[in-house]
Design a protein around this motif. Structure first.
Motif, PDB file in Angstrom:
ATOM      1  N   THR A  88     -33.983  23.173  -0.661  1.00 30.32           N
ATOM      2  CA  THR A  88     -34.931  23.844   0.218  1.00 30.32           C
ATOM      3  C   THR A  88     -34.990  25.313  -0.159  1.00 30.32           C
ATOM      4  O   THR A  88     -33.961  25.954  -0.354  1.00 30.32           O
ATOM      5  CB  THR A  88     -34.479  23.711   1.688  1.00 30.32           C
ATOM      6  OG1 THR A  88     -34.299  22.313   1.958  1.00 30.32           O
ATOM      7  CG2 THR A  88     -35.506  24.283   2.631  1.00 30.32           C
ATOM      8  N   CYS A  89     -36.208  25.831  -0.302  1.00 27.22           N
ATOM      9  CA  CYS A  89     -36.385  27.220  -0.732  1.00 27.22           C
ATOM     10  C   CYS A  89     -35.897  28.165   0.366  1.00 27.22           C
ATOM     11  O   CYS A  89     -36.341  28.077   1.515  1.00 27.22           O
ATOM     12  CB  CYS A  89     -37.853  27.492  -1.045  1.00 27.22           C
ATOM     13  SG  CYS A  89     -38.191  29.223  -1.385  1.00 27.22           S
ATOM     14  N   PRO A  90     -34.963  29.069   0.043  1.00 31.92           N
ATOM     15  CA  PRO A  90     -34.422  29.986   1.061  1.00 31.92           C
ATOM     16  C   PRO A  90     -35.454  31.018   1.535  1.00 31.92           C
ATOM     17  O   PRO A  90     -35.292  31.597   2.598  1.00 31.92           O
ATOM     18  CB  PRO A  90     -33.252  30.664   0.331  1.00 31.92           C
ATOM     19  CG  PRO A  90     -33.534  30.490  -1.117  1.00 31.92           C
ATOM     20  CD  PRO A  90     -34.345  29.238  -1.272  1.00 31.92           C
ATOM     21  N   GLN A  91     -36.524  31.226   0.759  1.00 34.61           N
ATOM     22  CA  GLN A  91     -37.500  32.242   1.159  1.00 34.61           C
ATOM     23  C   GLN A  91     -38.603  31.676   2.061  1.00 34.61           C
ATOM     24  O   GLN A  91     -38.883  32.202   3.121  1.00 34.61           O
ATOM     25  CB  GLN A  91     -38.120  32.892  -0.071  1.00 34.61           C
ATOM     26  CG  GLN A  91     -39.130  33.991   0.261  1.00 34.61           C
ATOM     27  CD  GLN A  91     -39.506  34.809  -0.949  1.00 34.61           C
ATOM     28  OE1 GLN A  91     -38.722  35.626  -1.439  1.00 34.61           O
ATOM     29  NE2 GLN A  91     -40.698  34.574  -1.452  1.00 34.61           N
ATOM     30  N   CYS A  92     -39.215  30.517   1.616  1.00 32.24           N
ATOM     31  CA  CYS A  92     -40.339  29.988   2.395  1.00 32.24           C
ATOM     32  C   CYS A  92     -39.986  28.692   3.141  1.00 32.24           C
ATOM     33  O   CYS A  92     -40.776  28.194   3.922  1.00 32.24           O
ATOM     34  CB  CYS A  92     -41.563  29.767   1.519  1.00 32.24           C
ATOM     35  SG  CYS A  92     -41.401  28.372   0.393  1.00 32.24           S
ATOM     36  N   GLY A  93     -38.798  28.153   2.876  1.00 31.67           N
ATOM     37  CA  GLY A  93     -38.363  26.962   3.591  1.00 31.67           C
ATOM     38  C   GLY A  93     -38.972  25.664   3.105  1.00 31.67           C
ATOM     39  O   GLY A  93     -38.811  24.626   3.741  1.00 31.67           O
ATOM     40  N   THR A 112     -37.513  27.860 -10.046  1.00 34.70           N
ATOM     41  CA  THR A 112     -38.564  28.564  -9.304  1.00 34.70           C
ATOM     42  C   THR A 112     -39.164  27.682  -8.214  1.00 34.70           C
ATOM     43  O   THR A 112     -39.428  26.503  -8.436  1.00 34.70           O
ATOM     44  CB  THR A 112     -39.687  29.005 -10.270  1.00 34.70           C
ATOM     45  OG1 THR A 112     -39.099  29.747 -11.330  1.00 34.70           O
ATOM     46  CG2 THR A 112     -40.725  29.859  -9.566  1.00 34.70           C
ATOM     47  N   CYS A 113     -39.401  28.240  -7.050  1.00 35.26           N
ATOM     48  CA  CYS A 113     -40.083  27.508  -5.985  1.00 35.26           C
ATOM     49  C   CYS A 113     -41.570  27.470  -6.322  1.00 35.26           C
ATOM     50  O   CYS A 113     -42.197  28.510  -6.526  1.00 35.26           O
ATOM     51  CB  CYS A 113     -39.874  28.212  -4.637  1.00 35.26           C
ATOM     52  SG  CYS A 113     -40.969  27.577  -3.340  1.00 35.26           S
ATOM     53  N   SER A 114     -42.137  26.265  -6.377  1.00 37.62           N
ATOM     54  CA  SER A 114     -43.547  26.155  -6.782  1.00 37.62           C
ATOM     55  C   SER A 114     -44.487  26.570  -5.655  1.00 37.62           C
ATOM     56  O   SER A 114     -45.674  26.745  -5.868  1.00 37.62           O
ATOM     57  CB  SER A 114     -43.852  24.731  -7.245  1.00 37.62           C
ATOM     58  OG  SER A 114     -43.562  23.819  -6.202  1.00 37.62           O
ATOM     59  N   ASP A 115     -43.963  26.746  -4.452  1.00 39.93           N
ATOM     60  CA  ASP A 115     -44.800  27.180  -3.336  1.00 39.93           C
ATOM     61  C   ASP A 115     -44.923  28.693  -3.261  1.00 39.93           C
ATOM     62  O   ASP A 115     -46.010  29.237  -3.143  1.00 39.93           O
ATOM     63  CB  ASP A 115     -44.230  26.663  -2.000  1.00 39.93           C
ATOM     64  CG  ASP A 115     -44.597  25.208  -1.763  1.00 39.93           C
ATOM     65  OD1 ASP A 115     -45.147  24.602  -2.716  1.00 39.93           O
ATOM     66  OD2 ASP A 115     -44.344  24.681  -0.677  1.00 39.93           O
ATOM     67  N   CYS A 116     -43.767  29.394  -3.312  1.00 38.71           N
ATOM     68  CA  CYS A 116     -43.826  30.842  -3.114  1.00 38.71           C
ATOM     69  C   CYS A 116     -43.394  31.647  -4.330  1.00 38.71           C
ATOM     70  O   CYS A 116     -43.527  32.864  -4.355  1.00 38.71           O
ATOM     71  CB  CYS A 116     -42.981  31.247  -1.901  1.00 38.71           C
ATOM     72  SG  CYS A 116     -41.210  31.105  -2.212  1.00 38.71           S
ATOM     73  N   GLY A 117     -42.862  30.978  -5.361  1.00 38.26           N
ATOM     74  CA  GLY A 117     -42.499  31.701  -6.582  1.00 38.26           C
ATOM     75  C   GLY A 117     -41.106  32.298  -6.566  1.00 38.26           C
ATOM     76  O   GLY A 117     -40.716  32.992  -7.514  1.00 38.26           O
ATOM     77  N   PHE A 118     -40.344  32.044  -5.483  1.00 33.70           N
ATOM     78  CA  PHE A 118     -38.985  32.565  -5.422  1.00 33.70           C
ATOM     79  C   PHE A 118     -38.115  31.930  -6.513  1.00 33.70           C
ATOM     80  O   PHE A 118     -38.229  30.731  -6.760  1.00 33.70           O
ATOM     81  CB  PHE A 118     -38.382  32.260  -4.037  1.00 33.70           C
ATOM     82  CG  PHE A 118     -36.981  32.766  -3.865  1.00 33.70           C
ATOM     83  CD1 PHE A 118     -36.731  34.117  -3.619  1.00 33.70           C
ATOM     84  CD2 PHE A 118     -35.891  31.894  -3.959  1.00 33.70           C
ATOM     85  CE1 PHE A 118     -35.439  34.585  -3.461  1.00 33.70           C
ATOM     86  CE2 PHE A 118     -34.598  32.363  -3.809  1.00 33.70           C
ATOM     87  CZ  PHE A 118     -34.363  33.712  -3.555  1.00 33.70           C
ATOM     88  N   VAL A 119     -37.285  32.751  -7.182  1.00 32.78           N
ATOM     89  CA  VAL A 119     -36.433  32.229  -8.248  1.00 32.78           C
ATOM     90  C   VAL A 119     -34.979  32.205  -7.783  1.00 32.78           C
ATOM     91  O   VAL A 119     -34.445  33.219  -7.370  1.00 32.78           O
ATOM     92  CB  VAL A 119     -36.545  33.083  -9.530  1.00 32.78           C
ATOM     93  CG1 VAL A 119     -35.667  32.513 -10.637  1.00 32.78           C
ATOM     94  CG2 VAL A 119     -37.996  33.159  -9.992  1.00 32.78           C
TER      95      VAL A 119
HETATM   96 ZN    ZN Z   1     -40.437  29.096  -1.635  1.00 31.05          ZN
END
Ligand code: ZN
Length: 414
Positions: free
Chosen positions: A388-393, A366-373
């Protein structure tokens, strides 16, 4: 009357090294033997009672034997009368009573947890222990008052042994010595011939008072590459106490096996085979060293975490799964996570800190910034250390990100 152990609010256990004189050593060894003997006597009596009860016909001689055994089982004086060597002046009836209690506890444990097995004979080994109750005659308790008591920080008076030197007592106990009650103590001899004492302490007031920063909560991620990473990004590397000493241990163990074989071949008993015994102590010493280093490390890290935070969140161990991977199993056993979590739990109580464990599901993905899994073929593998998170970068260091998620899960529980 002084309060009983069971009625107190706080408990604390300490372990100290004992330095007995040679006369005291003899007494300790005798008591260890007597304790084991009494325990085994209980096992034997119950075995015989069990087989006698199988005789369903009321035969007088059987009934008499049953009555006799039952009397013998519950009477310490009788045990001493039947086995005169037990009545030697240095063996305490307390020790025998305590061994009997241990036997009854073993049965109680078996009834609760069948896995623990029924009580069995205790073989004579290179190590052993016995227990002593602590009695208070007056109304007050305190470290300096019972039948087992402190003379000062370095000396104890133990019933049956007299004055004995110790190391490892704790300074902070003596600041409120009068309110502490000493419970049952256990005296133990280890495989290397060193003596230790474990002491249960009870009190109505907490054992430790600390001032710590307000509202500091931390999440910790236990992983393979380092010992742990916390939610602030601090990394504690894996200790290497074991790897270094492992080759040395294996070598000495091979020598030990060889000596055992040689003694067997020459029909000598291992107990009297001097070279074998020398080697056995050498191996035990190395194992002891590894265990001590590991414990020191775990104590240091756990105390620092608990003392400096008012909430610590960790993952529940999923070692059942992880242990299927052989290489991982080795490092998990090595670093001692289970022991570590146990330390965190009891120290949290001691230092008035909250310790919780959370389900490890998706804490890594899980991305701790935006919650994307991360899912499907995006899923991070064990080798992806950074991503790198694909949703929020957002850029993440894998373990740091996991520790943040663990903290968030723990905070959500409150
Ligand atoms: Zn994210």
């Amino acid at each position: 009357m002084a309060k009983k152990m069971a009625n107190l609010n706080y408990y604390f256990g300490i372990k100290m090294r004992l330095f007995p004189s040679s006369a005291q050593r003899q007494i300790i060894d005798n008591n260890i033997n007597a304790s084991r003997f009494a325990y085994n006597e209980m096992v034997a009596i119950d075995k015989e009672l069990y087989s006698l009860h199988q005789v369903k016909v009321p035969i007088a001689i059987v009934q008499d034997r049953i009555a006799y055994l039952q009397r013998r089982k519950n009477n310490t004086q009788m045990l001493f009368a039947i086995h005169p060597w037990l009545a030697g002046t240095d063996i305490r009836t307390d020790v025998v009573d305590q061994a009997r209690r241990a036997y009854q506890n073993a049965w109680r444990m078996f009834r609760q947890v069948h896995r623990s097995g029924v009580p069995v004979f205790h073989r004579k080994r290179d190590n052993g222990s016995y227990q002593l109750p602590t009695r208070y005659t007056k109304t007050e308790v305190g470290l300096a008052n019972g039948s087992n008591r402190f003379l000062d920080k370095r000396h104890l008076i133990l019933s049956g042994l007299g004055k004995i030197r110790v190391s490892g007592s704790q300074k902070r106990l003596f600041s409120h010595a009068d309110s502490i009650r000493v419970g049952t103590i256990t005296i133990r001899c280890d495989a290397t011939g060193r003596y230790f004492l474990s002491m249960m302490l009870g009190s109505d007031t907490p054992f430790v008072h600390t001032a710590k920063p307000a509202q500091a909560a931390v999440g910790i991620d236990l992983n393979i590459d380092n010992f742990l990473t916390d939610s602030n990004g601090n990394v504690i590397p894996n200790p290497h106490y074991y790897r270094v000493i492992k080759g040395q241990l294996a070598k000495q163990q091979r020598i030990l096996a060889r000596r055992r074989l040689r003694a067997k071949k020459e029909h000598r008993s291992l107990r009297t085979a001097r070279n074998y015994q020398k080697q056995r102590i050498m191996v035990a010493n190395i194992q002891c060293k590894v265990a001590n280093r590991r414990k020191n490390f775990l104590h240091l890290v756990s105390t620092a975490l608990i003392k400096n935070h008012d909430m610590v969140v960790a993952e529940e161990l999923r070692s059942q799964n992880m242990l299927r991977n052989h290489a991982l199993a080795m490092s998990i056993a090595d670093v001692g996570w289970r022991t570590f979590l146990g330390m965190l739990a009891y120290k949290a109580e001691l230092y008035d800190c909250q310790f919780v464990t959370v389900n490890p599901r998706n804490t890594t993905q899980t991305c701790s910034d935006c919650g994307f899994v991360m899912a499907g073929d995006q899923k991070l593998t064990l080798t992806d250390r950074e991503w790198t998170c694909p949703q929020c970068g957002a850029f993440h260091i894998r373990d740091h990100n996991a520790a943040k998620n663990i903290l968030a899960k723990g905070l959500a529980l409150n």
